[in-house]
Write a protein that holds these residues in place. Structure first.
Motif, PDB file in Angstrom:
ATOM      1  N   CYS A 123      51.197  68.514  56.501  1.00 14.37           N
ATOM      2  CA  CYS A 123      51.751  69.568  57.362  1.00 14.37           C
ATOM      3  C   CYS A 123      50.662  70.488  57.929  1.00 14.37           C
ATOM      4  CB  CYS A 123      52.812  70.373  56.622  1.00 14.37           C
ATOM      5  SG  CYS A 123      52.190  71.559  55.430  1.00 14.37           S
ATOM      6  N   GLY A 124      49.404  70.243  57.573  1.00 14.30           N
ATOM      7  CA  GLY A 124      48.313  71.037  58.126  1.00 14.30           C
ATOM      8  C   GLY A 124      47.998  72.295  57.342  1.00 14.30           C
ATOM      9  N   ARG A 125      48.580  72.471  56.186  1.00 12.98           N
ATOM     10  CA  ARG A 125      48.321  73.670  55.383  1.00 12.98           C
ATOM     11  C   ARG A 125      47.002  73.569  54.627  1.00 12.98           C
ATOM     12  NH1 ARG A 125      46.607  77.467  53.767  1.00 12.98           N
ATOM     13  NH2 ARG A 125      47.556  79.173  52.643  1.00 12.98           N
ATOM     14  N   ALA A 126      46.560  72.349  54.352  1.00 11.41           N
ATOM     15  CA  ALA A 126      45.299  72.118  53.647  1.00 11.41           C
ATOM     16  C   ALA A 126      44.470  71.109  54.436  1.00 11.41           C
ATOM     17  CB  ALA A 126      45.556  71.609  52.238  1.00 11.41           C
ATOM     18  N   ILE A 127      43.174  71.204  54.283  1.00 13.03           N
ATOM     19  CA  ILE A 127      42.247  70.283  54.943  1.00 13.03           C
ATOM     20  C   ILE A 127      42.025  69.091  54.030  1.00 13.03           C
ATOM     21  CG2 ILE A 127      39.934  69.961  55.875  1.00 13.03           C
ATOM     22  CD1 ILE A 127      39.791  73.055  56.141  1.00 13.03           C
ATOM     23  N   GLY A 128      42.289  67.910  54.544  1.00 16.90           N
ATOM     24  CA  GLY A 128      42.013  66.676  53.825  1.00 16.90           C
ATOM     25  C   GLY A 128      41.240  65.738  54.724  1.00 16.90           C
ATOM     26  N   ILE A 129      40.208  65.139  54.187  1.00 17.38           N
ATOM     27  CA  ILE A 129      39.357  64.229  54.955  1.00 17.38           C
ATOM     28  C   ILE A 129      39.441  62.850  54.317  1.00 17.38           C
ATOM     29  CG2 ILE A 129      36.994  63.722  55.684  1.00 17.38           C
ATOM     30  CD1 ILE A 129      36.558  66.821  55.514  1.00 17.38           C
ATOM     31  N   GLU A 130      39.879  61.882  55.102  1.00 12.52           N
ATOM     32  CA  GLU A 130      39.982  60.518  54.604  1.00 12.52           C
ATOM     33  C   GLU A 130      38.645  59.820  54.818  1.00 12.52           C
ATOM     34  OE1 GLU A 130      43.374  57.152  54.406  1.00 12.52           O
ATOM     35  OE2 GLU A 130      43.044  58.074  56.358  1.00 12.52           O
ATOM     36  N   ARG A 131      37.946  59.539  53.711  1.00 17.45           N
ATOM     37  CA  ARG A 131      36.645  58.867  53.801  1.00 17.45           C
ATOM     38  C   ARG A 131      36.807  57.380  54.035  1.00 17.45           C
ATOM     39  NH1 ARG A 131      33.002  61.135  48.991  1.00 17.45           N
ATOM     40  NH2 ARG A 131      33.627  59.107  48.249  1.00 17.45           N
ATOM     41  N   SER A 132      37.826  56.819  53.461  1.00 13.46           N
ATOM     42  CA  SER A 132      38.198  55.427  53.684  1.00 13.46           C
ATOM     43  C   SER A 132      39.689  55.342  53.354  1.00 13.46           C
ATOM     44  CB  SER A 132      37.369  54.488  52.795  1.00 13.46           C
ATOM     45  OG  SER A 132      37.606  54.748  51.431  1.00 13.46           O
ATOM     46  N   PRO A 133      40.351  54.256  53.739  1.00 12.43           N
ATOM     47  CA  PRO A 133      41.785  54.172  53.453  1.00 12.43           C
ATOM     48  C   PRO A 133      42.080  54.414  51.967  1.00 12.43           C
ATOM     49  CG  PRO A 133      41.141  52.412  54.929  1.00 12.43           C
ATOM     50  CD  PRO A 133      39.874  53.088  54.477  1.00 12.43           C
ATOM     51  N   GLY A 134      42.927  55.403  51.710  1.00  8.63           N
ATOM     52  CA  GLY A 134      43.306  55.726  50.346  1.00  8.63           C
ATOM     53  C   GLY A 134      42.348  56.644  49.617  1.00  8.63           C
ATOM     54  N   ASP A 135      41.259  57.056  50.267  1.00  8.33           N
ATOM     55  CA  ASP A 135      40.268  57.939  49.626  1.00  8.33           C
ATOM     56  C   ASP A 135      40.236  59.274  50.365  1.00  8.33           C
ATOM     57  OD1 ASP A 135      38.231  59.024  48.100  1.00  8.33           O
ATOM     58  OD2 ASP A 135      36.643  57.850  49.057  1.00  8.33           O
ATOM     59  N   LEU A 136      41.149  60.150  49.999  1.00  8.73           N
ATOM     60  CA  LEU A 136      41.261  61.469  50.613  1.00  8.73           C
ATOM     61  C   LEU A 136      40.453  62.465  49.800  1.00  8.73           C
ATOM     62  CD1 LEU A 136      42.808  63.058  52.870  1.00  8.73           C
ATOM     63  CD2 LEU A 136      44.474  63.622  51.090  1.00  8.73           C
ATOM     64  N   ARG A 137      39.636  63.267  50.476  1.00  9.41           N
ATOM     65  CA  ARG A 137      38.821  64.292  49.825  1.00  9.41           C
ATOM     66  C   ARG A 137      39.173  65.647  50.412  1.00  9.41           C
ATOM     67  NH1 ARG A 137      36.224  62.276  45.300  1.00  9.41           N
ATOM     68  NH2 ARG A 137      36.473  60.041  45.602  1.00  9.41           N
ATOM     69  N   LEU A 138      39.158  66.647  49.540  1.00 12.46           N
ATOM     70  CA  LEU A 138      39.531  68.002  49.949  1.00 12.46           C
ATOM     71  C   LEU A 138      38.499  68.988  49.418  1.00 12.46           C
ATOM     72  CD1 LEU A 138      42.331  66.423  48.748  1.00 12.46           C
ATOM     73  CD2 LEU A 138      43.291  68.316  50.004  1.00 12.46           C
ATOM     74  N   PRO A 139      38.086  69.954  50.245  1.00 14.73           N
ATOM     75  CA  PRO A 139      37.219  71.010  49.743  1.00 14.73           C
ATOM     76  C   PRO A 139      38.009  71.894  48.774  1.00 14.73           C
ATOM     77  CG  PRO A 139      37.331  71.041  52.155  1.00 14.73           C
ATOM     78  CD  PRO A 139      38.347  70.079  51.679  1.00 14.73           C
ATOM     79  N   PHE A 140      37.498  72.064  47.567  1.00 16.71           N
ATOM     80  CA  PHE A 140      38.233  72.845  46.562  1.00 16.71           C
ATOM     81  C   PHE A 140      38.341  74.312  46.949  1.00 16.71           C
ATOM     82  CE2 PHE A 140      33.887  73.473  45.317  1.00 16.71           C
ATOM     83  CZ  PHE A 140      33.856  74.792  44.904  1.00 16.71           C
TER      84      PHE A 140
END
Length: 107
Positions: A24-41
């Motif tokens: 929904c855009g409330r948090a930043i998530g970056i997909e490095r590869s399919p199924g590998d989502l990373r988020l700044p803590f």
């Protein structure tokens, strides 16, 4: 940057809650590869948690990776602080001005 599971554990949330926030855009998530989502803590801590929607709305950065880059890149306009650190120090207006008008090559 942590996985959704790592963020969920750190902040006592479920992975489903984290993924819903990213969708929904409330948090930043970056997909490095399919199924590998990373988020700044740091986005889940105050003051960033409260301010992130305002920064996102003001910014010309629409891609999550660009937004993280903007928040983590030192800016002369902020006396060589990153926007994230400037926000932590209470300089919301200066960061908003940079997000709106001074991004240039940042996004």
């Amino acid at each position: 940057m942590l996985s959704a599971a790592g963020i969920a554990t750190m902040f006592h949330l479920s992975v489903e809650e984290i993924l819903a926030m990213v969708r929904c855009g409330r948090a930043i998530g970056i997909e490095r590869s399919p199924g590998d989502l990373r988020l700044p803590f740091w986005q889940f801590q105050e003051p960033l948690w409260s301010l992130l929607p305002t920064i996102r709305d003001a910014s010309t950065c629409k891609d999550p990776l660009e937004l993280v880059g903007f928040l983590e890149q030192e800016a002369a306009e902020l006396e060589y602080l990153t926007p994230r650190v400037a926000l932590e120090r209470g300089h919301l207006d200066r960061v908003l001005d940079l997000a709106k008008y001074g991004l240039g090559e940042m996004c």
